[in-house]
Motif scaffolding. Structure first.
Motif, PDB file in Angstrom:
ATOM      1  N   ASP A 165       2.664 -17.728 -20.552  1.00 55.90           N
ATOM      2  CA  ASP A 165       2.453 -16.567 -19.684  1.00 55.90           C
ATOM      3  C   ASP A 165       2.290 -16.986 -18.227  1.00 55.90           C
ATOM      4  O   ASP A 165       2.100 -16.149 -17.358  1.00 55.90           O
ATOM      5  CB  ASP A 165       1.269 -15.719 -20.145  1.00 55.90           C
ATOM      6  N   THR A 166       2.398 -18.286 -17.968  1.00 57.04           N
ATOM      7  CA  THR A 166       2.390 -18.772 -16.586  1.00 57.04           C
ATOM      8  C   THR A 166       3.649 -19.625 -16.383  1.00 57.04           C
ATOM      9  O   THR A 166       4.713 -19.088 -16.144  1.00 57.04           O
ATOM     10  CB  THR A 166       1.098 -19.554 -16.271  1.00 57.04           C
ATOM     11  N   PRO A 194      -3.437 -13.873 -16.583  1.00 60.85           N
ATOM     12  CA  PRO A 194      -3.756 -15.120 -17.296  1.00 60.85           C
ATOM     13  C   PRO A 194      -4.943 -15.823 -16.643  1.00 60.85           C
ATOM     14  O   PRO A 194      -5.007 -15.959 -15.422  1.00 60.85           O
ATOM     15  CB  PRO A 194      -2.484 -15.951 -17.145  1.00 60.85           C
ATOM     16  N   ARG A 200      -6.976 -20.640 -22.822  1.00 66.47           N
ATOM     17  CA  ARG A 200      -6.468 -19.378 -22.288  1.00 66.47           C
ATOM     18  C   ARG A 200      -6.001 -18.499 -23.442  1.00 66.47           C
ATOM     19  O   ARG A 200      -5.308 -18.970 -24.342  1.00 66.47           O
ATOM     20  CB  ARG A 200      -5.312 -19.623 -21.313  1.00 66.47           C
ATOM     21  N   VAL A 219      -3.450 -16.028 -24.399  1.00 70.25           N
ATOM     22  CA  VAL A 219      -2.145 -15.700 -23.810  1.00 70.25           C
ATOM     23  C   VAL A 219      -1.905 -14.199 -23.794  1.00 70.25           C
ATOM     24  O   VAL A 219      -2.416 -13.462 -24.629  1.00 70.25           O
ATOM     25  CB  VAL A 219      -0.981 -16.412 -24.536  1.00 70.25           C
ATOM     26  N   SER A 229      -2.353 -20.588 -14.123  1.00 75.69           N
ATOM     27  CA  SER A 229      -3.484 -19.665 -14.154  1.00 75.69           C
ATOM     28  C   SER A 229      -4.676 -20.234 -13.393  1.00 75.69           C
ATOM     29  O   SER A 229      -4.836 -21.457 -13.293  1.00 75.69           O
ATOM     30  CB  SER A 229      -3.907 -19.399 -15.602  1.00 75.69           C
TER      31      SER A 229
END
Length: 189
Positions: A25-26, A86, A111, A113, A173
């Motif tokens: 997601d990053t 994120p 993290r 997600v 993030s």
């Protein structure tokens, strides 16, 4: 959302201790089963990274997070329930993880997600994934798939085909932790 066939080869590789290159997601990440010590060791070798640093791990939910950290402070729990971007959080003690994932003081960066593909992959796998930037240590992280070096591409066992054409930049993030006064401290903005 995604067809199960998309995940079958990836899951076989992860279950056999393999290393994947995948979109998160990053940024693009190099990943493996965060509970497999041999797989984690391979990532250190691929990146030529010093072993005194831990890795970020990705989980699909707060429920999964609870299985891999010793304690979630109520302030962090609330933050995670309302945060929409994120966010990587450093927890005081990781549990049920390969030792190489943890930093030398036992902390772990995790993290939850938000990317649909990543979330579904982790849910199918049932365990957290290591996520470290898809670059050699001391090199800049790639801002999109086309910037990933051939050194990295050749050393992983599988390259996920999803989102390889994306050119939109998503920065790494922010990383936060609670300090000794239980105040939120940003380690990376």
């Amino acid at each position: 959302m995604f067809e199960n066939e998309i995940f079958s080869e990836i899951l076989t590789i992860l279950n056999n201790g393999g290393i994947i290159l995948y979109p998160t997601d990053t940024i693009w990440g190099i990943g493996c089963d965060a509970t497999n010590e041999d797989a984690v060791e391979r990532i250190y070798q691929i990146k030529d990274r010093a072993q005194n640093k831990g890795f970020i791990i990705l989980v699909d939910s707060l429920k999964m997070l609870r299985q891999y950290v010793d304690y979630i402070h109520p302030r962090i729990d609330t933050l995670l329930n309302y945060h929409t971007r994120p966010l990587t959080v450093v927890y005081e003690k990781g549990v049920n993880l390969a030792p190489g994932v943890l930093s030398k003081n036992g902390t772990v960066a995790v993290r939850i997600v938000q990317d649909p593909f990543c979330k579904e992959l982790i849910a199918h796998f049932g365990k957290p994934l290591v996520s470290t930037s898809a670059n050699m240590s001391a090199s800049p992280f790639p801002t999109h798939f086309g910037e990933i070096s051939s050194d990295v591409l050749e050393k992983v066992d599988f390259v996920v085909r999803y989102r390889q054409d994306d050119r939109e930049f998503s920065p790494p993030s922010p990383i936060v932790r609670l300090d000794e006064n239980e105040e939120l401290e940003f380690l990376r903005d």
